[in-house]
Design a protein around this motif. Structure first.
Motif, PDB file in Angstrom:
ATOM      1  N   LYS A  46      -0.195  18.918  48.185  1.00 37.88           N
ATOM      2  CA  LYS A  46      -0.099  18.173  46.932  1.00 37.88           C
ATOM      3  C   LYS A  46       0.038  19.140  45.749  1.00 37.88           C
ATOM      4  N   GLU A  47      -0.734  20.215  45.764  1.00 43.75           N
ATOM      5  CA  GLU A  47      -0.666  21.205  44.685  1.00 43.75           C
ATOM      6  C   GLU A  47       0.699  21.897  44.664  1.00 43.75           C
ATOM      7  N   LEU A  48       1.211  22.252  45.842  1.00 44.98           N
ATOM      8  CA  LEU A  48       2.501  22.923  45.926  1.00 44.98           C
ATOM      9  C   LEU A  48       3.615  22.024  45.405  1.00 44.98           C
ATOM     10  N   THR A  49       3.627  20.777  45.830  1.00 48.66           N
ATOM     11  CA  THR A  49       4.706  19.885  45.423  1.00 48.66           C
ATOM     12  C   THR A  49       4.550  19.381  43.993  1.00 48.66           C
ATOM     13  N   ARG A  50       3.352  19.452  43.452  1.00 48.60           N
ATOM     14  CA  ARG A  50       3.146  19.028  42.060  1.00 48.60           C
ATOM     15  C   ARG A  50       3.460  20.158  41.096  1.00 48.60           C
ATOM     16  N   MET A  99      11.096  11.780  48.935  1.00 51.18           N
ATOM     17  CA  MET A  99      10.908  11.983  47.493  1.00 51.18           C
ATOM     18  C   MET A  99      11.241  13.429  47.123  1.00 51.18           C
ATOM     19  N   PRO A 100      12.090  13.633  46.117  1.00 52.69           N
ATOM     20  CA  PRO A 100      12.337  15.000  45.650  1.00 52.69           C
ATOM     21  C   PRO A 100      11.113  15.559  44.933  1.00 52.69           C
ATOM     22  N   LEU A 101      11.025  16.879  44.910  1.00 51.99           N
ATOM     23  CA  LEU A 101       9.939  17.523  44.187  1.00 51.99           C
ATOM     24  C   LEU A 101      10.192  17.434  42.688  1.00 51.99           C
TER      25      LEU A 101
END
Length: 169
Positions: A13-17, A142-144
């Motif tokens: 979640k942190e990486l993709t956010r 979902m795209p980042l």
């Protein structure tokens, strides 16, 4: 450290956010790469190539990472989000695409991510020397966020400038 960041899900979640890895994650403690992994699937591959059902993805194409050397493996994952990230980072002119794939031979853990931050292979990322058969295209990914993707690309560019190469042997 925020609650949940010690888990793979929290780190993802942190990486993709934000485009940043989990802070304070465990260091590299290899336990070995499993050969001939059995994964129920579905399995995915992210790319910018336009493919159709029945097409084969084969080793021998330039890597998306490091010095862009020709790869001895084709990579796949059981996590659609992982394939989506690979698709967005892939080189090429086409739009990012995520395909459902079927291995034609044995698959093994991808040593580029296995045990790098978390025990085992929580990213369910694999590689194979055999072709992957395209079963169909997954449209529901979902795209980042653009900022997170830009930070990930910059980290990959920094690694390439430092001579860091993907493990592909």
């Amino acid at each position: 450290m925020q609650e949940g960041q010690e888990t793979f899900a929290g780190a993802w979640k942190e990486l993709t956010r934000r485009g940043e890895p989990c802070r304070g994650a465990k260091g590299f403690t290899p336990v070995g790469v499993r050969k001939d992994v059995k994964e129920a699937g579905p399995l995915y591959h992210g790319t910018r190539a336009q493919l159709k059902a029945g097409d084969l993805l084969e080793p021998g194409h330039p890597s998306n990472y490091g010095g862009k050397k020709r790869g001895h493996f084709v990579y796949l994952t059981a996590l659609k989000e992982g394939a989506a990230l690979a698709a967005e980072l892939a080189v090429g002119e086409g739009r990012p695409r995520v395909y459902v794939v079927q291995p034609t031979g044995p698959i093994e853990d991808d040593p580029n991510v296995t045990d790098q931050k978390f025990p085992g292979n929580p990213s369910r990322s694999y590689r194979t020397r055999q072709p992957l058969r395209v079963v169909g295209e997954a449209e529901d990914w979902m795209p980042l966020p653009p900022g997170a993707l830009a930070r990930i690309r910059e980290r990959l560019a920094d690694a390439a400038r430092q001579g860091v190469e993907a493990i592909d042997q």
